[in-house]
Design an enzyme around this catalytic site. Sequence first.
Site, PDB file in Angstrom:
ATOM      1  N   GLU A 158       0.852  -1.172   0.000  1.00 43.72           N
ATOM      2  CA  GLU A 158       0.000   0.000   0.000  1.00 43.72           C
ATOM      3  C   GLU A 158       0.897   1.233   0.000  1.00 43.72           C
ATOM      4  O   GLU A 158       1.632   1.471   0.954  1.00 43.72           O
ATOM      5  CB  GLU A 158      -0.915  -0.010   1.227  1.00 43.72           C
ATOM      6  CG  GLU A 158      -2.170   0.804   0.983  1.00 43.72           C
ATOM      7  CD  GLU A 158      -3.014   0.981   2.226  1.00 43.72           C
ATOM      8  OE1 GLU A 158      -3.638   2.033   2.356  1.00 43.72           O
ATOM      9  OE2 GLU A 158      -3.008   0.059   3.076  1.00 43.72           O
ATOM     10  N   ASP A 164       9.977   4.872  -6.708  1.00 44.58           N
ATOM     11  CA  ASP A 164       8.685   5.548  -6.728  1.00 44.58           C
ATOM     12  C   ASP A 164       8.874   6.824  -7.512  1.00 44.58           C
ATOM     13  O   ASP A 164       9.802   7.594  -7.251  1.00 44.58           O
ATOM     14  CB  ASP A 164       8.160   5.837  -5.317  1.00 44.58           C
ATOM     15  CG  ASP A 164       6.665   6.127  -5.364  1.00 44.58           C
ATOM     16  OD1 ASP A 164       5.897   5.193  -5.697  1.00 44.58           O
ATOM     17  OD2 ASP A 164       6.255   7.266  -5.102  1.00 44.58           O
ATOM     18  N   SER A 165       8.008   7.023  -8.484  1.00 42.34           N
ATOM     19  CA  SER A 165       8.225   8.126  -9.410  1.00 42.34           C
ATOM     20  C   SER A 165       6.908   8.726  -9.847  1.00 42.34           C
ATOM     21  O   SER A 165       5.844   8.175  -9.574  1.00 42.34           O
ATOM     22  CB  SER A 165       9.029   7.629 -10.617  1.00 42.34           C
ATOM     23  OG  SER A 165       8.524   6.394 -11.074  1.00 42.34           O
TER      24      SER A 165
HETATM   25  P1  ITT Z   1       5.634  -0.067  -9.049  1.00 40.03           P
HETATM   26  O1  ITT Z   1       5.049   0.690  -7.878  1.00 40.03           O
HETATM   27  O2  ITT Z   1       5.296  -1.519  -9.025  1.00 40.03           O
HETATM   28  O3  ITT Z   1       7.090   0.201  -9.260  1.00 40.03           O
HETATM   29  P2  ITT Z   1       3.990   1.768 -10.609  1.00 40.03           P
HETATM   30  O4  ITT Z   1       3.785   1.959 -12.070  1.00 40.03           O
HETATM   31  O5  ITT Z   1       2.761   1.698  -9.743  1.00 40.03           O
HETATM   32  O6  ITT Z   1       4.922   0.474 -10.405  1.00 40.03           O
HETATM   33  P3  ITT Z   1       4.709   4.242  -9.261  1.00 40.03           P
HETATM   34  O7  ITT Z   1       3.762   4.042  -8.137  1.00 40.03           O
HETATM   35  O8  ITT Z   1       6.085   4.728  -8.937  1.00 40.03           O
HETATM   36  O9  ITT Z   1       4.948   2.904 -10.085  1.00 40.03           O
HETATM   37  O10 ITT Z   1       4.032   5.197 -10.325  1.00 40.03           O
HETATM   38  C1  ITT Z   1       4.797   5.854 -11.236  1.00 40.03           C
HETATM   39  C2  ITT Z   1       3.913   6.375 -12.359  1.00 40.03           C
HETATM   40  O11 ITT Z   1       4.455   7.645 -12.770  1.00 40.03           O
HETATM   41  C3  ITT Z   1       4.015   5.473 -13.567  1.00 40.03           C
HETATM   42  O12 ITT Z   1       2.990   4.490 -13.574  1.00 40.03           O
HETATM   43  C4  ITT Z   1       3.899   6.468 -14.707  1.00 40.03           C
HETATM   44  O13 ITT Z   1       2.568   6.790 -14.923  1.00 40.03           O
HETATM   45  C5  ITT Z   1       4.582   7.716 -14.158  1.00 40.03           C
HETATM   46  N1  ITT Z   1       6.018   7.717 -14.536  1.00 40.03           N
HETATM   47  C6  ITT Z   1       7.080   7.474 -13.725  1.00 40.03           C
HETATM   48  N2  ITT Z   1       8.225   7.496 -14.406  1.00 40.03           N
HETATM   49  C7  ITT Z   1       7.893   7.741 -15.682  1.00 40.03           C
HETATM   50  C8  ITT Z   1       8.628   7.850 -16.864  1.00 40.03           C
HETATM   51  O14 ITT Z   1       9.954   7.662 -16.893  1.00 40.03           O
HETATM   52  N3  ITT Z   1       7.976   8.099 -18.007  1.00 40.03           N
HETATM   53  C9  ITT Z   1       6.642   8.245 -18.006  1.00 40.03           C
HETATM   54  N4  ITT Z   1       5.849   8.135 -16.938  1.00 40.03           N
HETATM   55  C10 ITT Z   1       6.481   7.888 -15.773  1.00 40.03           C
END
Ligand code: ITT
Length: 205
Positions: free
Chosen positions: A47, A76-77
Amino acid sequence: MGIMGMQRKIIFATGNADKMKEIRKILEDLPAEVMSMKEAGIDVEVEENGTTFEENAILKAKAVAKAAGTIVLADDSGLEIDRLGGEPGVYSARYMGEDTSYRIKNKNLIDRLEGVVKEERTARFVCAIAAVFPDGSVETATAAVEGYIGYEERGENGFGYDPIFYLWESDLSTAQLGMEEKNEISHRGKALKMIKEKLKDVLEA
Ligand code: ITT
């Protein structure tokens, strides 16, 4: 503390295959095997209830580290758009619902910036990386790449919000860059390179 033989393994706690591709490339020269959670046979739901990228990266890495006994990394991004008060920010994956296509999410963000001039469309991708070591210690690194939200989607590479995120220098979207070009300048590339130095110290000790 040296990490020998079988333990020269790093598990990356992500379920996002596109992230994983970029990560593998950036870490390819490390003297360790970098495995996805899936490859390591680990399946945990985390979560992400932190309020910052860094908190969420630590939550993800720690959740998997419990099950792993080896070095675990997490990313986390997200995308911060200044004109929208920093949205979608830590909610980037959940924005408009986890299952909504990025065609729709990207179009929605462009629509919300209707009439806004280029200088006021400033945005950044942010990435926090957390590393949890077998002794329980934690290291983090956070980095960003600055840009602006374009007026249309461009490019077929990358994932997520890449087609609407443009770089000031080239006016190209990050979806118009090859993966290696993107890794050179990206939030993820920069944050992982910082962590890589710390990992090398531990792996080569
Ligand atoms: P994990 O938590 O399993 O790693 P997630 O996709 O849920 O996968 P995040 O919670 O960190 O990861 O959400 C990051 C979102 O931000 C990701 O799904 C994209 O929509 C966006 N994002 C992050 N880095 C990016 C990038 O390099 N290019 C484009 N969008 C990006």
